[in-house]
Write a protein that holds these residues in place. Structure first.
Motif, PDB file in Angstrom:
ATOM      1  N   UNK A 195      47.373  67.900  73.096  1.00  0.00           N
ATOM      2  CA  UNK A 195      46.109  67.882  72.341  1.00  0.00           C
ATOM      3  C   UNK A 195      45.457  69.257  72.361  1.00  0.00           C
ATOM      4  N   UNK A 196      45.367  69.836  73.560  1.00  0.00           N
ATOM      5  CA  UNK A 196      44.725  71.146  73.718  1.00  0.00           C
ATOM      6  C   UNK A 196      45.465  72.217  72.914  1.00  0.00           C
ATOM      7  N   UNK A 197      46.795  72.151  72.911  1.00  0.00           N
ATOM      8  CA  UNK A 197      47.595  73.123  72.158  1.00  0.00           C
ATOM      9  C   UNK A 197      47.367  72.978  70.653  1.00  0.00           C
ATOM     10  N   UNK A 198      47.321  71.735  70.169  1.00  0.00           N
ATOM     11  CA  UNK A 198      47.119  71.486  68.735  1.00  0.00           C
ATOM     12  C   UNK A 198      45.732  71.963  68.308  1.00  0.00           C
ATOM     13  N   UNK A 199      44.714  71.700  69.128  1.00  0.00           N
ATOM     14  CA  UNK A 199      43.357  72.142  68.802  1.00  0.00           C
ATOM     15  C   UNK A 199      43.276  73.665  68.767  1.00  0.00           C
ATOM     16  N   UNK A 200      43.917  74.314  69.733  1.00  0.00           N
ATOM     17  CA  UNK A 200      43.934  75.780  69.776  1.00  0.00           C
ATOM     18  C   UNK A 200      44.630  76.332  68.540  1.00  0.00           C
ATOM     19  N   UNK A 201      45.734  75.681  68.160  1.00  0.00           N
ATOM     20  CA  UNK A 201      46.481  76.077  66.960  1.00  0.00           C
ATOM     21  C   UNK A 201      45.613  75.945  65.713  1.00  0.00           C
ATOM     22  N   UNK A 202      44.893  74.822  65.580  1.00  0.00           N
ATOM     23  CA  UNK A 202      44.066  74.593  64.388  1.00  0.00           C
ATOM     24  C   UNK A 202      42.928  75.603  64.303  1.00  0.00           C
ATOM     25  N   UNK A 203      42.323  75.924  65.443  1.00  0.00           N
ATOM     26  CA  UNK A 203      41.253  76.941  65.450  1.00  0.00           C
ATOM     27  C   UNK A 203      41.791  78.292  65.014  1.00  0.00           C
ATOM     28  N   UNK A 204      42.978  78.645  65.534  1.00  0.00           N
ATOM     29  CA  UNK A 204      43.598  79.922  65.206  1.00  0.00           C
ATOM     30  C   UNK A 204      43.947  79.995  63.716  1.00  0.00           C
ATOM     31  N   UNK A 205      44.562  78.920  63.186  1.00  0.00           N
ATOM     32  CA  UNK A 205      44.953  78.898  61.773  1.00  0.00           C
ATOM     33  C   UNK A 205      43.734  78.900  60.856  1.00  0.00           C
ATOM     34  N   UNK A 206      42.667  78.233  61.303  1.00  0.00           N
ATOM     35  CA  UNK A 206      41.449  78.180  60.482  1.00  0.00           C
ATOM     36  C   UNK A 206      40.866  79.578  60.281  1.00  0.00           C
ATOM     37  N   UNK A 207      40.886  80.375  61.345  1.00  0.00           N
ATOM     38  CA  UNK A 207      40.364  81.746  61.240  1.00  0.00           C
ATOM     39  C   UNK A 207      41.304  82.639  60.427  1.00  0.00           C
ATOM     40  N   UNK A 208      42.606  82.424  60.572  1.00  0.00           N
ATOM     41  CA  UNK A 208      43.572  83.255  59.843  1.00  0.00           C
ATOM     42  C   UNK A 208      43.571  82.944  58.348  1.00  0.00           C
ATOM     43  N   UNK A 209      43.480  81.663  57.999  1.00  0.00           N
ATOM     44  CA  UNK A 209      43.594  81.246  56.599  1.00  0.00           C
ATOM     45  C   UNK A 209      42.242  81.038  55.918  1.00  0.00           C
ATOM     46  N   UNK A 210      41.139  81.156  56.687  1.00  0.00           N
ATOM     47  CA  UNK A 210      39.781  80.918  56.148  1.00  0.00           C
ATOM     48  C   UNK A 210      39.673  79.540  55.489  1.00  0.00           C
ATOM     49  N   UNK A 211      40.245  78.554  56.150  1.00  0.00           N
ATOM     50  CA  UNK A 211      40.242  77.191  55.615  1.00  0.00           C
ATOM     51  C   UNK A 211      39.083  76.392  56.199  1.00  0.00           C
ATOM     52  N   UNK A 212      38.410  75.622  55.360  1.00  0.00           N
ATOM     53  CA  UNK A 212      37.390  74.694  55.851  1.00  0.00           C
ATOM     54  C   UNK A 212      38.087  73.427  56.334  1.00  0.00           C
ATOM     55  N   UNK A 213      37.510  72.788  57.346  1.00  0.00           N
ATOM     56  CA  UNK A 213      38.144  71.596  57.924  1.00  0.00           C
ATOM     57  C   UNK A 213      37.131  70.469  58.072  1.00  0.00           C
ATOM     58  N   UNK A 214      37.543  69.255  57.676  1.00  0.00           N
ATOM     59  CA  UNK A 214      36.814  68.035  58.036  1.00  0.00           C
ATOM     60  C   UNK A 214      37.636  67.380  59.135  1.00  0.00           C
ATOM     61  N   UNK A 215      37.066  67.305  60.330  1.00  0.00           N
ATOM     62  CA  UNK A 215      37.801  66.806  61.495  1.00  0.00           C
ATOM     63  C   UNK A 215      37.267  65.433  61.878  1.00  0.00           C
ATOM     64  N   UNK A 216      38.079  64.403  61.647  1.00  0.00           N
ATOM     65  CA  UNK A 216      37.673  63.026  61.914  1.00  0.00           C
ATOM     66  C   UNK A 216      38.180  62.614  63.289  1.00  0.00           C
ATOM     67  N   UNK A 217      37.290  62.125  64.143  1.00  0.00           N
ATOM     68  CA  UNK A 217      37.696  61.750  65.487  1.00  0.00           C
ATOM     69  C   UNK A 217      36.668  60.832  66.127  1.00  0.00           C
TER      70      UNK A 217
END
Length: 337
Positions: A195-217
């Motif tokens: 989980x921690x790795x996936x979250x870190x990956x998503x944060x990193x990709x979001x900054x690299x790709x300038x993508x907006x995210x809706x995170x449902x949890x």
């Protein structure tokens, strides 16, 4: 319509119902929020609160007998609800993508990971040759942290671990470089380390790709880790909305306070007993006349049982729907006089 330079997505008074033999289920009942460019919005709430239904409405994957019965979904100035089937196909993948909760049910077991990535890319971008698409797919697998991508691209989903499958799903969602990524509880089926790795990956990709995210949890810890703003949903309504720090450190709605009180915290000096939210979720076939949370709220007043509270501003970009805010205002006015 002119492009809104401030917000990527605008949802206004969205209403989604499921028409069942037993009656109309109002799964989403008049929610509104906006999502800025390069912003991460968390949507939290217990099961059945309408989180996923709202997301499926945005991407046009709402299943029958579900139907959008009111409101608007505006993406870069265009009303998504007015799209034709062909426009919606172009919209999905090119402009918005989704990461689903269970990758094993979303990946086709009889096709290789590479085939599925290549198909997703060539379906939305006709300019790619198969060779160029394969090269792009390998790059995406490397980007999401899959080692030896040139070999693993020819493997099948069952040859990947749960974490690797979720990484492959993220690669598939991002391969067409969408402006909006909807993540529907993407870490629920994974263990804590992954989980921690996936979250870190998503944060990193979001900054690299300038993508907006809706995170449902339903995991408040995940929201604190990745989100800029948060909307708390209960029984089809948004009961509180604001900056993550405002909502977490100064919760204004009894339901939000209940969620936080029932969640273990690592920063607590003294070990306090977790306090569950009493009662059970309401029956959406027969919702109460007043506040949906009223029957479970220890602060419930007579007006709570008669009328639904409006969403009012309780701080800068911080909103809450509770009659207690009006009671506090009346008490302050009485004290001043």
């Amino acid at each position: 319509m002119e492009k809104d330079n401030k917000n990527l997505l605008e949802i206004k008074d969205l209403k989604v119902s499921f028409f069942t033999p037993a009656g109309e289920v109002k799964a989403v009942n008049g929610i509104s929020y906006s999502l800025g460019y390069n912003e991460v919005m968390g949507i939290v709430g217990e099961s059945g609160s309408g989180k996923s239904v709202e997301a499926y409405s945005v991407i046009g994957l709402l299943q029958s007998p579900g139907k959008v019965v009111g409101g608007s979904i505006t993406f870069e100035g265009e009303n998504v609800l007015d799209f034709t089937e062909e426009q919606m196909r172009q919209f999905r993948g090119n402009k918005v993508s989704m990461i689903f909760q269970n990758p094993m049910t979303c990946l086709n077991p009889v096709y290789t990971i590479g085939n599925q990535l290549i198909e997703a890319l060539m379906c939305h971008d006709k300019g790619y040759t198969r060779e160029a698409a394969r090269k792009r797919a390998i790059e995406m697998l490397e980007l999401v942290g899959i080692n030896n991508a040139e070999k693993r691209i020819d493997q099948y989903p069952h040859e990947f671990s749960g974490g690797m499958r979720q990484r492959a799903m993220i690669a598939m969602a991002l391969i067409c470089e969408p402006k909006l990524l909807i993540a529907d509880e993407p870490t629920t089926a994974l263990d804590v380390t992954i989980q921690a790795q996936i979250l870190e990956l998503m944060k990193d990709l979001q900054h690299k790709a300038n993508t907006s995210i809706i995170f449902i949890t339903h995991n408040l810890g995940v929201v604190a880790e990745i989100c800029d703003r948060v909307s708390v949903m209960y029984a089809g309504h948004i009961v509180e909305q604001g900056d993550v720090n405002d909502v977490f450190y100064d919760p204004q709605h009894p339901y939000t306070r209940g969620l936080l009180s029932s969640t273990p915290r690592m920063d607590e000096v003294t070990r306090e007993r977790l306090v569950p939210i009493e009662g059970t979720p309401i029956d959406l076939l027969n919702p109460p006349t007043g506040c949906n949370f009223g029957p479970r709220c220890k602060h419930c007043m007579k007006i709570c049982l008669r009328e639904k509270p409006p969403l009012v501003e309780v701080g800068e970009r911080h909103y809450s729907a509770c009659w207690l805010h009006f009671k506090k205002e009346d008490e302050q006015e009485e004290a001043e006089t």
